[in-house]
Design a protein around this motif. Structure first.
Motif, PDB file in Angstrom:
ATOM      1  N   THR A   1      14.793   5.805  46.708  1.00 42.23           N
ATOM      2  CA  THR A   1      14.901   7.256  46.791  1.00 42.23           C
ATOM      3  C   THR A   1      14.074   7.932  45.712  1.00 42.23           C
ATOM      4  O   THR A   1      14.136   9.135  45.557  1.00 42.23           O
ATOM      5  CB  THR A   1      16.371   7.708  46.653  1.00 42.23           C
ATOM      6  N   SER A   2      13.307   7.150  44.962  1.00 46.41           N
ATOM      7  CA  SER A   2      12.501   7.732  43.897  1.00 46.41           C
ATOM      8  C   SER A   2      11.503   8.722  44.474  1.00 46.41           C
ATOM      9  O   SER A   2      11.146   8.663  45.641  1.00 46.41           O
ATOM     10  CB  SER A   2      11.766   6.635  43.120  1.00 46.41           C
ATOM     11  N   ASP A   3      11.059   9.629  43.636  1.00 47.93           N
ATOM     12  CA  ASP A   3      10.142  10.668  44.075  1.00 47.93           C
ATOM     13  C   ASP A   3       8.787  10.070  44.407  1.00 47.93           C
ATOM     14  O   ASP A   3       8.070   9.618  43.523  1.00 47.93           O
ATOM     15  CB  ASP A   3      10.012  11.735  42.992  1.00 47.93           C
ATOM     16  N   ALA A   4       8.445  10.049  45.682  1.00 48.61           N
ATOM     17  CA  ALA A   4       7.152   9.547  46.103  1.00 48.61           C
ATOM     18  C   ALA A   4       6.194  10.711  46.340  1.00 48.61           C
ATOM     19  O   ALA A   4       5.039  10.492  46.673  1.00 48.61           O
ATOM     20  CB  ALA A   4       7.303   8.695  47.350  1.00 48.61           C
ATOM     21  N   GLY A   5       6.675  11.922  46.194  1.00 57.11           N
ATOM     22  CA  GLY A   5       5.850  13.120  46.270  1.00 57.11           C
ATOM     23  C   GLY A   5       4.891  13.156  47.435  1.00 57.11           C
ATOM     24  O   GLY A   5       5.316  13.209  48.584  1.00 57.11           O
ATOM     25  N   HIS A   6       3.612  13.111  47.147  1.00 57.13           N
ATOM     26  CA  HIS A   6       2.572  13.253  48.157  1.00 57.13           C
ATOM     27  C   HIS A   6       2.547  12.099  49.161  1.00 57.13           C
ATOM     28  O   HIS A   6       1.892  12.200  50.196  1.00 57.13           O
ATOM     29  CB  HIS A   6       1.206  13.387  47.482  1.00 57.13           C
ATOM     30  N   LEU A   7       3.274  11.034  48.907  1.00 60.36           N
ATOM     31  CA  LEU A   7       3.284   9.880  49.808  1.00 60.36           C
ATOM     32  C   LEU A   7       4.327   9.999  50.927  1.00 60.36           C
ATOM     33  O   LEU A   7       4.289   9.224  51.881  1.00 60.36           O
ATOM     34  CB  LEU A   7       3.531   8.595  49.016  1.00 60.36           C
ATOM     35  N   GLU A   8       5.236  10.947  50.802  1.00 58.86           N
ATOM     36  CA  GLU A   8       6.340  11.068  51.776  1.00 58.86           C
ATOM     37  C   GLU A   8       5.880  11.118  53.231  1.00 58.86           C
ATOM     38  O   GLU A   8       6.419  10.380  54.065  1.00 58.86           O
ATOM     39  CB  GLU A   8       7.211  12.284  51.451  1.00 58.86           C
ATOM     40  N   PRO A   9       4.911  11.972  53.595  1.00 53.09           N
ATOM     41  CA  PRO A   9       4.501  12.003  55.011  1.00 53.09           C
ATOM     42  C   PRO A   9       3.949  10.664  55.492  1.00 53.09           C
ATOM     43  O   PRO A   9       4.152  10.270  56.638  1.00 53.09           O
ATOM     44  CB  PRO A   9       3.411  13.079  55.059  1.00 53.09           C
ATOM     45  N   MET A  10       3.269   9.959  54.610  1.00 54.60           N
ATOM     46  CA  MET A  10       2.687   8.663  54.966  1.00 54.60           C
ATOM     47  C   MET A  10       3.774   7.600  55.148  1.00 54.60           C
ATOM     48  O   MET A  10       3.682   6.756  56.037  1.00 54.60           O
ATOM     49  CB  MET A  10       1.689   8.231  53.901  1.00 54.60           C
ATOM     50  N   ILE A  11       4.796   7.672  54.309  1.00 54.68           N
ATOM     51  CA  ILE A  11       5.924   6.741  54.416  1.00 54.68           C
ATOM     52  C   ILE A  11       6.631   6.952  55.752  1.00 54.68           C
ATOM     53  O   ILE A  11       6.919   5.991  56.479  1.00 54.68           O
ATOM     54  CB  ILE A  11       6.913   6.931  53.247  1.00 54.68           C
ATOM     55  N   GLU A  12       6.895   8.201  56.095  1.00 55.58           N
ATOM     56  CA  GLU A  12       7.581   8.492  57.364  1.00 55.58           C
ATOM     57  C   GLU A  12       6.714   8.113  58.558  1.00 55.58           C
ATOM     58  O   GLU A  12       7.222   7.598  59.551  1.00 55.58           O
ATOM     59  CB  GLU A  12       7.985   9.970  57.424  1.00 55.58           C
ATOM     60  N   TRP A  13       5.401   8.355  58.466  1.00 59.62           N
ATOM     61  CA  TRP A  13       4.515   7.966  59.563  1.00 59.62           C
ATOM     62  C   TRP A  13       4.599   6.461  59.788  1.00 59.62           C
ATOM     63  O   TRP A  13       4.711   6.002  60.928  1.00 59.62           O
ATOM     64  CB  TRP A  13       3.065   8.369  59.283  1.00 59.62           C
ATOM     65  N   LEU A  14       4.532   5.706  58.715  1.00 61.89           N
ATOM     66  CA  LEU A  14       4.590   4.244  58.834  1.00 61.89           C
ATOM     67  C   LEU A  14       5.915   3.786  59.422  1.00 61.89           C
ATOM     68  O   LEU A  14       5.944   2.893  60.274  1.00 61.89           O
ATOM     69  CB  LEU A  14       4.342   3.589  57.472  1.00 61.89           C
ATOM     70  N   ARG A  15       7.010   4.385  58.994  1.00 63.67           N
ATOM     71  CA  ARG A  15       8.317   3.997  59.534  1.00 63.67           C
ATOM     72  C   ARG A  15       8.399   4.255  61.031  1.00 63.67           C
ATOM     73  O   ARG A  15       8.979   3.472  61.774  1.00 63.67           O
ATOM     74  CB  ARG A  15       9.429   4.759  58.823  1.00 63.67           C
ATOM     75  N   GLU A  16       7.813   5.353  61.484  1.00 65.70           N
ATOM     76  CA  GLU A  16       7.896   5.721  62.899  1.00 65.70           C
ATOM     77  C   GLU A  16       6.846   5.026  63.762  1.00 65.70           C
ATOM     78  O   GLU A  16       7.024   4.910  64.975  1.00 65.70           O
ATOM     79  CB  GLU A  16       7.749   7.234  63.041  1.00 65.70           C
ATOM     80  N   ASN A  17       5.751   4.577  63.169  1.00 65.13           N
ATOM     81  CA  ASN A  17       4.624   4.042  63.936  1.00 65.13           C
ATOM     82  C   ASN A  17       4.210   2.643  63.502  1.00 65.13           C
ATOM     83  O   ASN A  17       3.053   2.262  63.677  1.00 65.13           O
ATOM     84  CB  ASN A  17       3.419   4.983  63.790  1.00 65.13           C
TER      85      ASN A  17
END
Length: 76
Positions: A9-25
């Motif tokens: 849950t650490s602050d990934a800041g600018h990486l958040e959209p990329m993390i979610e994209w990877l999880r979904e795709n």
């Protein structure tokens, strides 16, 4: 001396959209994953590793959160 944590849950800041994209795709993601993420998002190798690591930790988190054993278990 500070130790790096494995907190997903650490602050990934600018990486958040990329993390979610990877999880979904993940199934649509090219292989190998790290070079694919670097090309797709123009991130460093370190950031690509963080994206992959946090995506995997977050994928595993719901199962671990539902398991209320250990310190969370109710005393009988």
């Amino acid at each position: 001396m500070a130790f790096e944590t494995t907190d997903h849950t650490s602050d990934a800041g600018h990486l958040e959209p990329m993390i979610e994209w990877l999880r979904e795709n993940r199934s649509q993601c090219g292989r190998p994953v790290i070079p694919f993420l670097r090309r797709k998002y123009g991130v460093s190798a370190l950031d690509a590793c963080k994206i992959l690591r946090l995506a995997r930790l977050r994928d595993d988190w719901p199962a671990a959160a539902e398991d209320q054993g250990g310190a969370h278990a109710e005393a009988s």
